[in-house]
Design a protein around this motif. Structure first.
Motif, PDB file in Angstrom:
ATOM      1  N   ASP A  13       0.824  -1.221   0.000  1.00  0.00           N
ATOM      2  CA  ASP A  13       0.000   0.000   0.000  1.00  0.00           C
ATOM      3  C   ASP A  13       0.856   1.268   0.000  1.00  0.00           C
ATOM      4  OD1 ASP A  13       0.696  -0.532   2.673  1.00  0.00           O
ATOM      5  OD2 ASP A  13      -1.168   0.289   3.464  1.00  0.00           O
ATOM      6  N   ASP A  14       2.125   1.162   0.404  1.00  0.00           N
ATOM      7  CA  ASP A  14       3.041   2.302   0.280  1.00  0.00           C
ATOM      8  C   ASP A  14       3.271   2.608  -1.200  1.00  0.00           C
ATOM      9  OD1 ASP A  14       4.517   2.671   3.170  1.00  0.00           O
ATOM     10  OD2 ASP A  14       3.989   0.585   2.827  1.00  0.00           O
ATOM     11  N   ASP A  38       8.732  -2.226   6.551  1.00  0.00           N
ATOM     12  CA  ASP A  38       7.799  -3.263   6.109  1.00  0.00           C
ATOM     13  C   ASP A  38       8.103  -3.686   4.670  1.00  0.00           C
ATOM     14  OD1 ASP A  38       5.672  -4.991   6.221  1.00  0.00           O
ATOM     15  OD2 ASP A  38       4.123  -3.468   6.026  1.00  0.00           O
ATOM     16  N   PHE A  73       9.997  -6.010  11.025  1.00  0.00           N
ATOM     17  CA  PHE A  73       8.733  -6.525  10.501  1.00  0.00           C
ATOM     18  C   PHE A  73       8.907  -7.990  10.092  1.00  0.00           C
ATOM     19  CE2 PHE A  73       7.477  -2.106   9.953  1.00  0.00           C
ATOM     20  CZ  PHE A  73       6.096  -2.154  10.056  1.00  0.00           C
ATOM     21  N   TRP A  77       5.798 -10.386   5.186  1.00  0.00           N
ATOM     22  CA  TRP A  77       5.225  -9.115   4.712  1.00  0.00           C
ATOM     23  C   TRP A  77       6.236  -8.353   3.879  1.00  0.00           C
ATOM     24  CZ3 TRP A  77       3.027  -6.912   9.987  1.00  0.00           C
ATOM     25  CH2 TRP A  77       2.041  -7.791  10.475  1.00  0.00           C
ATOM     26  N   THR A 125       4.268   7.013   5.584  1.00  0.00           N
ATOM     27  CA  THR A 125       3.420   5.822   5.665  1.00  0.00           C
ATOM     28  C   THR A 125       4.184   4.618   6.220  1.00  0.00           C
ATOM     29  OG1 THR A 125       3.874   5.297   3.350  1.00  0.00           O
ATOM     30  CG2 THR A 125       1.889   6.571   3.802  1.00  0.00           C
ATOM     31  N   ASN A 160      -2.222  -3.777  16.040  1.00  0.00           N
ATOM     32  CA  ASN A 160      -2.026  -4.875  15.082  1.00  0.00           C
ATOM     33  C   ASN A 160      -0.666  -5.559  15.229  1.00  0.00           C
ATOM     34  OD1 ASN A 160      -0.360  -2.996  13.871  1.00  0.00           O
ATOM     35  ND2 ASN A 160      -1.569  -2.758  12.022  1.00  0.00           N
ATOM     36  N   GLU A 171       0.314  -0.109  17.179  1.00  0.00           N
ATOM     37  CA  GLU A 171       0.279  -0.244  15.713  1.00  0.00           C
ATOM     38  C   GLU A 171       1.731  -0.433  15.264  1.00  0.00           C
ATOM     39  OE1 GLU A 171       1.059   0.868  11.783  1.00  0.00           O
ATOM     40  OE2 GLU A 171       1.618   2.143  13.471  1.00  0.00           O
ATOM     41  N   ASN A 173       3.831   0.590  12.767  1.00  0.00           N
ATOM     42  CA  ASN A 173       4.767   1.669  12.418  1.00  0.00           C
ATOM     43  C   ASN A 173       5.301   2.360  13.669  1.00  0.00           C
ATOM     44  OD1 ASN A 173       4.517   1.171   9.699  1.00  0.00           O
ATOM     45  ND2 ASN A 173       2.921   2.727   9.376  1.00  0.00           N
ATOM     46  N   ASN A 240      -3.589 -12.272  11.255  1.00  0.00           N
ATOM     47  CA  ASN A 240      -2.405 -11.417  11.338  1.00  0.00           C
ATOM     48  C   ASN A 240      -1.964 -10.928   9.962  1.00  0.00           C
ATOM     49  OD1 ASN A 240      -0.367 -10.056  12.750  1.00  0.00           O
ATOM     50  ND2 ASN A 240       1.110 -11.700  12.352  1.00  0.00           N
ATOM     51  N   SER A 241      -2.427 -11.577   8.910  1.00  0.00           N
ATOM     52  CA  SER A 241      -2.006 -11.109   7.588  1.00  0.00           C
ATOM     53  C   SER A 241      -3.110 -10.375   6.829  1.00  0.00           C
ATOM     54  CB  SER A 241      -1.459 -12.274   6.757  1.00  0.00           C
ATOM     55  OG  SER A 241      -2.359 -13.347   6.786  1.00  0.00           O
ATOM     56  N   THR A 242      -4.261 -10.145   7.481  1.00  0.00           N
ATOM     57  CA  THR A 242      -5.341  -9.408   6.814  1.00  0.00           C
ATOM     58  C   THR A 242      -4.856  -8.014   6.427  1.00  0.00           C
ATOM     59  OG1 THR A 242      -6.975 -10.604   8.122  1.00  0.00           O
ATOM     60  CG2 THR A 242      -7.721  -8.582   7.040  1.00  0.00           C
ATOM     61  N   TYR A 243      -5.186  -7.619   5.218  1.00  0.00           N
ATOM     62  CA  TYR A 243      -4.681  -6.350   4.683  1.00  0.00           C
ATOM     63  C   TYR A 243      -5.768  -5.279   4.674  1.00  0.00           C
ATOM     64  CZ  TYR A 243      -0.507  -4.467   2.466  1.00  0.00           C
ATOM     65  OH  TYR A 243       0.657  -3.786   2.209  1.00  0.00           O
ATOM     66  N   TRP A 246      -4.453   0.859   4.721  1.00  0.00           N
ATOM     67  CA  TRP A 246      -3.858   1.813   5.667  1.00  0.00           C
ATOM     68  C   TRP A 246      -3.261   3.057   4.991  1.00  0.00           C
ATOM     69  CZ3 TRP A 246      -2.004  -3.424   5.690  1.00  0.00           C
ATOM     70  CH2 TRP A 246      -2.393  -4.218   6.780  1.00  0.00           C
ATOM     71  N   ASP A 247      -2.196   2.824   4.216  1.00  0.00           N
ATOM     72  CA  ASP A 247      -1.436   3.959   3.659  1.00  0.00           C
ATOM     73  C   ASP A 247      -2.192   4.664   2.548  1.00  0.00           C
ATOM     74  OD1 ASP A 247       0.415   2.921   5.362  1.00  0.00           O
ATOM     75  OD2 ASP A 247       1.758   2.165   3.812  1.00  0.00           O
TER      76      ASP A 247
HETATM   77  O1  AGV Z   1       0.307  -1.084  10.425  1.00  0.00           O
HETATM   78  C1  AGV Z   1       0.036  -0.722   9.140  1.00  0.00           C
HETATM   79  C2  AGV Z   1       1.290  -0.437   8.320  1.00  0.00           C
HETATM   80  C3  AGV Z   1       0.962   0.373   7.070  1.00  0.00           C
HETATM   81  O2  AGV Z   1       1.909   1.413   6.879  1.00  0.00           O
HETATM   82  N1  AGV Z   1       2.004  -1.630   7.770  1.00  0.00           N
HETATM   83  C4  AGV Z   1       1.267  -1.966   6.535  1.00  0.00           C
HETATM   84  C5  AGV Z   1       0.955  -0.626   5.907  1.00  0.00           C
HETATM   85  O3  AGV Z   1       1.925  -0.328   4.905  1.00  0.00           O
HETATM   86  C6  AGV Z   1       2.338  -2.738   8.671  1.00  0.00           C
HETATM   87  C7  AGV Z   1       1.405  -3.926   8.708  1.00  0.00           C
HETATM   88  C8  AGV Z   1       0.476  -4.271   9.677  1.00  0.00           C
HETATM   89  N2  AGV Z   1      -0.147  -5.443   9.349  1.00  0.00           N
HETATM   90  C9  AGV Z   1       0.376  -5.871   8.159  1.00  0.00           C
HETATM   91  C10 AGV Z   1       1.343  -4.928   7.729  1.00  0.00           C
HETATM   92  C11 AGV Z   1       0.114  -7.000   7.309  1.00  0.00           C
HETATM   93  N3  AGV Z   1      -0.826  -7.924   7.626  1.00  0.00           N
HETATM   94  N4  AGV Z   1       0.811  -7.103   6.166  1.00  0.00           N
HETATM   95  C12 AGV Z   1       1.740  -6.196   5.834  1.00  0.00           C
HETATM   96  N5  AGV Z   1       2.030  -5.091   6.581  1.00  0.00           N
END
Ligand code: AGV
Ligand code: CA
Length: 310
Positions: A13-14, A38, A73, A77, A125, A160, A171, A173, A240-243, A246-247
């Motif tokens: 998402d960056d 990340d 990280f 990811w 981000t 998260n 969170e 970041n 834990n991998s749900t997307y 965010w950015d």
């Molecule tokens: O916590 C959100 C941040 C955002 O800047 N990142 C992902 C976004 O780029 C870390 C993150 C948290 N959970 C994740 C992350 C996941 N399931 N996959 C990848 N990155």
């Protein structure tokens, strides 16, 4: 016109955020840097330059960060960066033209802020490490920063981060480098944070994906769809991998303020175990503007329209 310096950490998402920024008519991008949080630095810098070549109008310099965090990280990811950098649409021309700065990210940012005759908006981000270092090295830049818009933090009890020695309240970041958040909190900058409160409202779902797929005749929408093909969508329950977007939400809030609702709170960041990176509200804390709500439908409409411009 807003003058934006963009520091990102090479996640899916960056990189999609960079693509969208390049489509905004009310944004003048003055520099980009990549911190290996990340994602990885080499493919992160490379993908950023290729996105600029393929989807940007003018050449903006990209710089690599030499900052390192305290809590790395997960590698699964971080591997996403290689996927985006290898997408055929970014490699069709077989060359990379966008300039690479010889400076490390934080010094590159200092240079770009000083060179800009007007005031600069910082879009971050990923973790805040490069900003914390820039403020230490060049306190004069503070006066030339319009505001910081940061994807990071949460005031909710559940963040998260699911890692050993942590209580899950932060969170990512913020957790990667909590001291950097504390340093930025000590500055006099105007801070807007797009926290998990609002990003939780914009998960990547099958519906969103299918909508992009139906519009893949637009090169830009196809690109966004290809990028997000690397991430699992939210179907049954959050994992834990749900997307989430965010950015992209953070970036969209810069281009279109009407998408989000903000409130001011006074806050502090915790830097000690087991809550490293947790934000708490505190009466005598530092004022920040927190995005706590988003018009999800308008948001997806806005980013899809931007992507359709290509
Ligand atoms: O916590 C959100 C941040 C955002 O800047 N990142 C992902 C976004 O780029 C870390 C993150 C948290 N959970 C994740 C992350 C996941 N399931 N996959 C990848 N990155
Ligand atoms: Ca990120």
């Amino acid at each position: 016109m807003q003058h934006i310096y963009f520091n990102h950490d090479a996640g899916i998402d960056d990189l999609v955020s960079l693509f969208l920024l390049l489509q905004m008519k009310n944004v003048n991008l003055i520099g980009v840097s990549v911190i290996p949080a990340d994602g990885y630095a080499e493919p992160g810098v490379s993908a950023s330059r290729k996105i600029m070549d393929r989807f940007g109008k003018s050449h903006v310099e990209v710089a690599e960060s030499n900052s390192r965090g305290v809590h790395p990280f997960p590698k699964e990811w971080r591997m996403h960066t290689f996927f985006v950098d290898a997408l055929p649409i970014l490699n069709e021309s077989g060359k990379v033209d966008a300039p690479l700065s010889p400076l490390p990210a934080h010094q590159h940012m200092i240079q770009k802020i000083r060179e800009n005759e007007e005031s600069t908006t910082l879009l971050f981000t990923g973790p805040l490490t490069d900003l914390a270092r820039a403020l230490d090295e060049a306190p004069d830049i503070e006066d030339k920063i319009e505001k910081l818009v940061w994807m990071g933090g949460t005031f909710q009890d559940v963040g998260n981060v699911q890692e050993p020695e942590h209580d899950g309240t932060a969170e990512w970041n913020a957790y990667w480098d909590p001291e950097a958040v504390a340093r930025v909190w000590k500055s006099s900058l105007t801070i807007e944070i797009v926290a998990l409160e609002s990003t939780n409202q914009v998960p990547l779902t099958i519906d969103v994906r299918n909508h992009w797929a139906s519009l893949r005749r637009y090169t830009g929408v196809d690109f966004v769809g290809q990028c997000y093909a690397a991430c699992p969508p939210l179907v049954h329950i959050e994992t834990n991998s749900t997307y989430y977007l965010w950015d992209v939400l953070t970036t969209a809030s810069v281009g279109n303020k009407a998408l989000v609702k903000m409130r001011e709170v006074t806050s502090q960041v915790l830097t000690k175990r087991p809550s490293q990176g947790r934000l708490i509200e505190e009466e005598n804390g530092r004022p920040v503007h927190v995005v706590y709500d988003v018009d999800g439908k308008a948001f997806f409409g806005y980013i899809t329209d931007l992507a359709k411009r290509v």
